[in-house]
Scaffold this motif. Sequence first.
Motif, short mmCIF file in Angstrom:
data_model
loop_
_atom_site.label_atom_id
_atom_site.label_comp_id
_atom_site.label_asym_id
_atom_site.label_seq_id
_atom_site.Cartn_x
_atom_site.Cartn_y
_atom_site.Cartn_z
N VAL A 25 0.85 -1.20 0.00
CA VAL A 25 0.00 0.00 0.00
C VAL A 25 0.89 1.24 0.00
N LEU A 26 1.96 1.17 0.75
CA LEU A 26 2.89 2.31 0.82
C LEU A 26 3.50 2.59 -0.55
N ALA A 27 3.94 1.52 -1.23
CA ALA A 27 4.53 1.70 -2.56
C ALA A 27 3.54 2.36 -3.51
N MET A 28 2.32 1.85 -3.48
CA MET A 28 1.25 2.40 -4.32
C MET A 28 1.01 3.86 -3.94
N ALA A 29 0.94 4.11 -2.64
CA ALA A 29 0.60 5.45 -2.15
C ALA A 29 1.68 6.45 -2.56
N LEU A 30 2.95 6.04 -2.47
CA LEU A 30 4.02 6.96 -2.85
C LEU A 30 3.95 7.30 -4.33
N GLY A 31 3.59 6.30 -5.14
CA GLY A 31 3.43 6.56 -6.56
C GLY A 31 2.34 7.59 -6.81
N VAL A 32 1.17 7.37 -6.21
CA VAL A 32 0.05 8.30 -6.41
C VAL A 32 0.42 9.68 -5.85
N ALA A 33 1.04 9.69 -4.67
CA ALA A 33 1.39 10.96 -4.04
C ALA A 33 2.37 11.73 -4.90
N ARG A 321 -10.27 -17.16 -8.48
CA ARG A 321 -9.78 -16.02 -9.26
C ARG A 321 -10.29 -14.72 -8.65
N ARG A 322 -11.57 -14.68 -8.29
CA ARG A 322 -12.16 -13.46 -7.74
C ARG A 322 -11.57 -13.10 -6.38
N LEU A 323 -11.28 -14.12 -5.58
CA LEU A 323 -10.71 -13.85 -4.25
C LEU A 323 -9.37 -13.14 -4.38
N PHE A 324 -8.51 -13.66 -5.26
CA PHE A 324 -7.19 -13.03 -5.41
C PHE A 324 -7.29 -11.67 -6.08
N PHE A 325 -8.21 -11.59 -7.03
CA PHE A 325 -8.44 -10.34 -7.73
C PHE A 325 -8.91 -9.26 -6.74
N ALA A 326 -9.86 -9.65 -5.90
CA ALA A 326 -10.41 -8.70 -4.93
C ALA A 326 -9.33 -8.25 -3.95
N GLU A 327 -8.44 -9.19 -3.62
CA GLU A 327 -7.35 -8.83 -2.71
C GLU A 327 -6.48 -7.73 -3.32
N ALA A 328 -6.17 -7.88 -4.61
CA ALA A 328 -5.35 -6.86 -5.28
C ALA A 328 -6.11 -5.54 -5.37
N ILE A 329 -7.42 -5.64 -5.55
CA ILE A 329 -8.21 -4.40 -5.64
C ILE A 329 -8.18 -3.66 -4.30
N TRP A 330 -8.31 -4.41 -3.22
CA TRP A 330 -8.26 -3.76 -1.90
C TRP A 330 -6.92 -3.05 -1.71
N LEU A 331 -5.84 -3.77 -2.07
CA LEU A 331 -4.50 -3.18 -1.89
C LEU A 331 -4.36 -1.93 -2.73
N SER A 332 -4.80 -2.00 -3.99
CA SER A 332 -4.67 -0.84 -4.87
C SER A 332 -5.54 0.32 -4.40
N LEU A 333 -6.77 -0.02 -3.98
CA LEU A 333 -7.68 1.02 -3.49
C LEU A 333 -7.08 1.74 -2.30
N ALA A 334 -6.59 0.94 -1.34
CA ALA A 334 -6.02 1.54 -0.14
C ALA A 334 -4.81 2.39 -0.51
N GLY A 335 -3.98 1.87 -1.45
CA GLY A 335 -2.81 2.62 -1.88
C GLY A 335 -3.19 3.92 -2.55
N GLY A 377 -2.80 -1.98 -10.64
CA GLY A 377 -3.01 -2.98 -9.59
C GLY A 377 -3.89 -4.10 -10.09
N ILE A 378 -4.97 -3.73 -10.79
CA ILE A 378 -5.92 -4.73 -11.27
C ILE A 378 -5.30 -5.57 -12.38
N LEU A 379 -4.63 -4.87 -13.32
CA LEU A 379 -3.99 -5.60 -14.42
C LEU A 379 -2.95 -6.56 -13.87
N ALA A 380 -2.17 -6.06 -12.88
CA ALA A 380 -1.08 -6.88 -12.35
C ALA A 380 -1.60 -8.10 -11.61
N SER A 381 -2.85 -8.05 -11.13
CA SER A 381 -3.36 -9.19 -10.36
C SER A 381 -4.02 -10.23 -11.26
N LEU A 382 -4.28 -9.85 -12.52
CA LEU A 382 -4.98 -10.80 -13.39
C LEU A 382 -4.19 -12.10 -13.56
#
Lengths: 400, 227
Positions: A25-33, A321-335, A377-382
């Motif tokens: 989440v931090l890595a993602m957040a720093l990118g967005v920031a 597939r959806r479980l792992f996908f949703a996990e990546a979405i949560w991480l990306s969203l939080a980031g 995040g979503i593409l990377a989790s596919l």
Amino acid sequence: MTLPDTLQTSFKTVLSYRIRSLLIVLAMALGVASVIVLTALSDGARNYVINQFSSIGTNLLVVLPGRAETAGSFLGSVLGQTPRDLTLKDAQLLGRLPQVKRYAPLNIGAAELSAANRLREVTVLGSNANLIPIRHMKLAQGNFLPHGTERSAQIVLGAKIANEFFPRSQAIGQRVRLGDNRFLVSGVLAPQGESMGFNTDEIVIIPIDYAQTMFNTTSLFRILVEAKNHSEIESAKQAILAALKQSHDGEDDTTVITQDAVLATFDRILHALTLAVGGIAAISLIVAGILVMNVMLVAVNQRTAEIGLLKAIGATSVDIRRLFFAEAIWLSLAGAFLGFLLGELGSGLIRFAYPQLPAWAPAWASIAGIGVALATGILASLFPASRAARLDAVNALGKR
Amino acid sequence: MIRLTAVTRTFHMGDQAIHALNNIDLHIASGEYVSIMGPSGSGKSTLLNIIGLLDRPDSGSYELDNRLITDLSETEQARIRREKIGFVFQSFHLIPRLTAAENIELPLILSGIAPEQRQVRVHAALQAFELTQRANHRPAELSGGQRQRVAIARATVMRPGVILADEPTGNLDHQIGAEVMSLLENLHRSGTTLIVVTHDRELGARAHRQIGMRDGNIFADRSDDAA
């Protein structure tokens, strides 16, 4: 498996791998920031420049002698001279055009200013009473050439000069000597500091007639013209060119620069800069996306046995597939969300540290930053998600 | 009812073909208690995996409750696993970050059952296996016997017709193992088909029908008339 259950289950998983989730989440957040802060900086610079430009006047046109095109090969173009100069007569001609609200002829020179046993070289502007409003200068005290006194020897001092020559006494009403002439101080400019590389605190302004006599010239350096309103700038430009051509015996030997055109150019350049900087920052988002992919691949490996078990108790490939996908979405969203907050905080700090810089991230940059974060995040989790879904249950259960 | 007809399953290890199941015919009626015994590599686990729909036969057919399973889609097979089959594993296969109650709840979540109903059924399962006190403990905080009880609770919470147990006592000491076996046998007594894979003769002998396997073939199939 229902959608709310999928989201909830994956959310719990994200929470239970606390350090892993925090780092990603931090890595993602720093990118967005960084996208938000950098575009805020560069858009702030853009607005700063535009404000500076606007501060020199509104609906402003600048008439200067000579042609901007160097297609002609007359000798004067090399020497900075033109066959015909702009004159006060030209300026008065422009003042009669219907599109023109007011005009100010301008001569610039340098002269020695002396008063109260002090002496210094100053930049001298010669103009009329309209210069002050057209150039958006402000008088701290007094006035300049009020109606009916156009021919009197008045002088307006820049704030710094007034302070240097008359540190303790009132400058207004004092007599000063500029070159060989004596002037009566009629006004003092409010301190404005530097604008467009020109410090109005260290100039003096005198009537144009005196300036022309002092510098022994009949030609003008510039004519500043203010159009009646914004929509008439272009027609004013055409009218000015036509009027001057007529008065110059049909020679097209003047140039008119509109403030709008200069502003638009700067706006375009700095907007492109903002885009470029935002794009560079977006690279860090792609890197964060690859990080998400890596972490999710590790998670699939780590949880092979768990995936096998889920299949054994009846999870379909789609569920997994959806479980792992949703996990990546949560991480990306939080980031993305945390990054947005960090970015806004960062640009707020910049505004706090440099109040003259309006460092607000443009809305498109914030939206694009968050969008790119979610998309990568979503593409990377596919890929990891489908790898998890394809795992063979028997082999997966065999692993520990 | 389980009916396997001419089922073959071959694995390839490098260029060597291993016949894990070699033309197997097997019929198990509903409510039977069957043990499958044999040395490792005899094909007993493969047989269990095929019955549990975790693996597909290379040839032959499989009917469960008069329904041909072999041609069903992956999604359909997952649904049958969810509703008709419960797995119990030697290494428990509990998810370490979930509590006992959450582990038991998993099959209910996968079936899309509403949360309120899930709570009722998980609560009942915890009570049935004397785990109420341990409901909020993670597997790492549970003893081996407790872990296997959680696993059995998870396997039965959907009330499946068939329980498949692969060496259910393999990681437990003798006394705890016996307790676990009696829990499974209680399930059988209430009408569930119970199939236990083991290489422990003593354990296998408790079943009413004992199937012996060797090299991918069934070489013995004995029934106790006492059942």
